[in-house]
Motif scaffolding. Structure first.
Motif, short mmCIF file in Angstrom:
data_model
loop_
_atom_site.label_atom_id
_atom_site.label_comp_id
_atom_site.label_asym_id
_atom_site.label_seq_id
_atom_site.Cartn_x
_atom_site.Cartn_y
_atom_site.Cartn_z
N ILE A 1 -5.72 6.09 -15.56
CA ILE A 1 -6.20 6.48 -14.59
C ILE A 1 -7.43 7.16 -14.47
O ILE A 1 -7.82 8.34 -14.81
CB ILE A 1 -5.11 7.84 -14.39
N VAL B 1 -8.34 3.43 -4.25
CA VAL B 1 -7.42 4.35 -4.70
C VAL B 1 -6.13 3.39 -5.46
O VAL B 1 -5.64 3.79 -6.56
CB VAL B 1 -6.70 5.20 -3.58
N THR B 2 -5.68 2.25 -4.85
CA THR B 2 -4.97 1.49 -5.53
C THR B 2 -5.41 1.13 -6.85
O THR B 2 -4.54 1.12 -7.78
CB THR B 2 -4.69 0.21 -4.65
N ILE C 1 -10.21 0.76 4.68
CA ILE C 1 -9.61 -0.34 3.75
C ILE C 1 -10.32 -0.31 2.27
O ILE C 1 -9.80 -0.25 1.28
CB ILE C 1 -10.21 -1.75 4.28
N ARG D 1 -7.30 2.80 -8.93
CA ARG D 1 -6.97 4.06 -9.87
C ARG D 1 -5.56 4.29 -10.02
O ARG D 1 -5.26 4.75 -11.17
CB ARG D 1 -7.80 5.25 -9.14
N VAL D 2 -4.63 3.94 -9.22
CA VAL D 2 -3.44 4.33 -9.42
C VAL D 2 -2.63 3.42 -10.38
O VAL D 2 -1.94 3.87 -11.05
CB VAL D 2 -2.47 3.93 -8.10
N PHE D 3 -3.12 1.96 -10.26
CA PHE D 3 -2.47 1.12 -11.42
C PHE D 3 -3.28 1.05 -12.43
O PHE D 3 -2.71 0.27 -13.45
CB PHE D 3 -2.15 -0.32 -10.47
N HIS D 4 -4.40 1.47 -12.77
CA HIS D 4 -5.09 1.35 -14.05
C HIS D 4 -4.43 1.96 -14.99
O HIS D 4 -3.97 3.32 -14.86
CB HIS D 4 -6.66 2.00 -13.72
N ASN E 1 -8.47 2.58 0.50
CA ASN E 1 -7.22 2.08 0.00
C ASN E 1 -7.22 1.42 -1.49
O ASN E 1 -6.55 1.42 -2.21
CB ASN E 1 -6.57 1.43 1.12
N LEU E 2 -8.28 0.16 -1.17
CA LEU E 2 -8.45 -0.78 -2.54
C LEU E 2 -8.88 0.38 -3.72
O LEU E 2 -8.54 0.06 -4.65
CB LEU E 2 -9.39 -1.72 -2.17
N ARG F 1 1.82 9.50 -10.62
CA ARG F 1 0.85 9.39 -11.73
C ARG F 1 -0.32 10.29 -11.89
O ARG F 1 -0.77 10.71 -12.91
CB ARG F 1 0.34 8.03 -11.89
N PHE F 2 -0.71 10.78 -10.41
CA PHE F 2 -1.73 11.70 -10.62
C PHE F 2 -1.48 12.89 -11.20
O PHE F 2 -0.38 13.58 -10.72
CB PHE F 2 -2.49 11.64 -9.20
N LEU G 1 -3.01 3.66 5.64
CA LEU G 1 -3.49 2.13 6.03
C LEU G 1 -1.86 1.45 5.80
O LEU G 1 -1.79 0.61 6.90
CB LEU G 1 -4.40 1.80 5.08
N ALA H 1 2.10 1.71 -3.45
CA ALA H 1 0.90 2.23 -4.31
C ALA H 1 0.67 3.81 -4.01
O ALA H 1 0.53 4.66 -4.98
CB ALA H 1 -0.53 1.49 -3.98
N PHE I 1 0.81 -1.16 -0.07
CA PHE I 1 -0.12 -0.01 -0.07
C PHE I 1 0.75 1.21 0.14
O PHE I 1 0.57 2.37 -0.57
CB PHE I 1 -0.95 -0.07 1.05
#
Lengths: 112, 162
Positions: free
Chosen positions: B88, B79-80, B73, B82-85, B76-77, A25-26, A42, A18, A15
């Motif tokens: 974006i 945002v993660t 939680i 969106r970050v790796f797509h 976080n999933l 990237r943003f 987290l 990420a 995490f």
């Protein structure tokens, strides 16, 4: 080191990773704050939880728990302060943004 | 006066937990440090915290913790993802939502909770209006935005702090 501790550490580091990728990237400061605040909070808490489980109930765990509570309380406050400060200093949102109700109520001065 | 004594005991408890020792020298040092801190900073400690010594409020606070952690939680999933797509997938913007909470500490908790939950970040708080940066705007209607962002926490925080 038990499997549970290893899993928690790995997920925490993932995490945090990420969050760092999101920081690159943003497109603008507000989206980057989203990535860094949430993922790093987290991720770090999971690493601290791994410490608590690994060391058991002693002084190190107590310090880890205090760290987790203070991160939960201060990370959002810092993100709020940075985003508000940037907006007031005149940093615009990314061109692809849908709307900016904050700018409608408090007009931004262009940056010199 | 009672307020200062409670604050002193609270700080002393934190000190002992951090030092992890109940030898007389450590406790006396903690007592002196706590005393100095209380004498200087007693005024900025929010008095509303003392309303928390109430079983009903503590019960709702304990119910609120899992709701909050689950939201953290999920965020976080989200945002993660969106970050790796590769493309974006974001539709960002700042929206304005209203809250009916009254006390300062409830508003602070609400703002912090919003920041740590899916796709939202509190930019500013003026009277009853929250300005929230939202990473994926699904609606341009303030009513719907308020419902999605604020309502799920408001009902708990109202019972805990107001």
């Amino acid at each position: 080191m038990s499997d549970l501790v290893m899993t928690l550490l790995s997920v925490g580091v993932f995490f945090n990773f990420a969050g760092c990728i999101g920081l690159i990237r943003f497109p603008d400061i507000y989206n980057r704050l989203q990535a860094s605040t949430k993922c790093v909070t987290l991720g770090t808490i999971l690493i601290l939880l791994a410490i608590v489980i690994h060391f058991g109930w002693n002084s190190i765990s107590i310090k880890a728990i205090f760290c987790a509570v203070f991160i939960l309380l201060t990370a959002p406050a810092a993100a709020h302060a940075i985003s508000r400060g940037s907006h007031r200093a005149g940093f615009p949102l990314w061109e692809g943004s849908i709307m900016d109700r904050y700018r409608d109520d408090f007009p931004q001065k262009p940056r010199e | 006066m009672l307020k200062k004594v409670i604050e002193l005991l609270l700080l002393l408890g934190i000190w002992i937990a951090l030092v992890w020792s109940i030898q007389v020298a450590d406790v006396i040092a903690g007592f002196l440090v706590s005393l100095v801190v209380v004498l200087i900073f007693s005024d900025i400690f929010p008095a509303e915290v003392f309303k928390m010594f109430n079983p009903v409020r503590i019960f709702w606070f304990l119910l609120y913790i899992p709701v909050f952690l689950w939201a953290v939680i999920k965020s976080n999933l989200d945002v993660t993802y969106r970050v790796f797509h590769p493309e974006i997938p974001i539709r960002p913007g700042i929206v304005k939502v209203k809250t009916s909470l009254k006390s300062d500490i409830a508003k602070t908790f609400l703002a912090n909770s919003i920041t740590l939950t899916p796709g939202t970040l509190t930019v500013d708080f003026i009277d009853d209006n929250l300005y929230v940066h939202w990473i994926n705007i699904v609606s341009e209607d303030p009513e719907v935005e308020t419902k999605i962002i604020v309502k799920k926490f408001e009902k708990y925080l109202k019972k805990i702090f107001d």
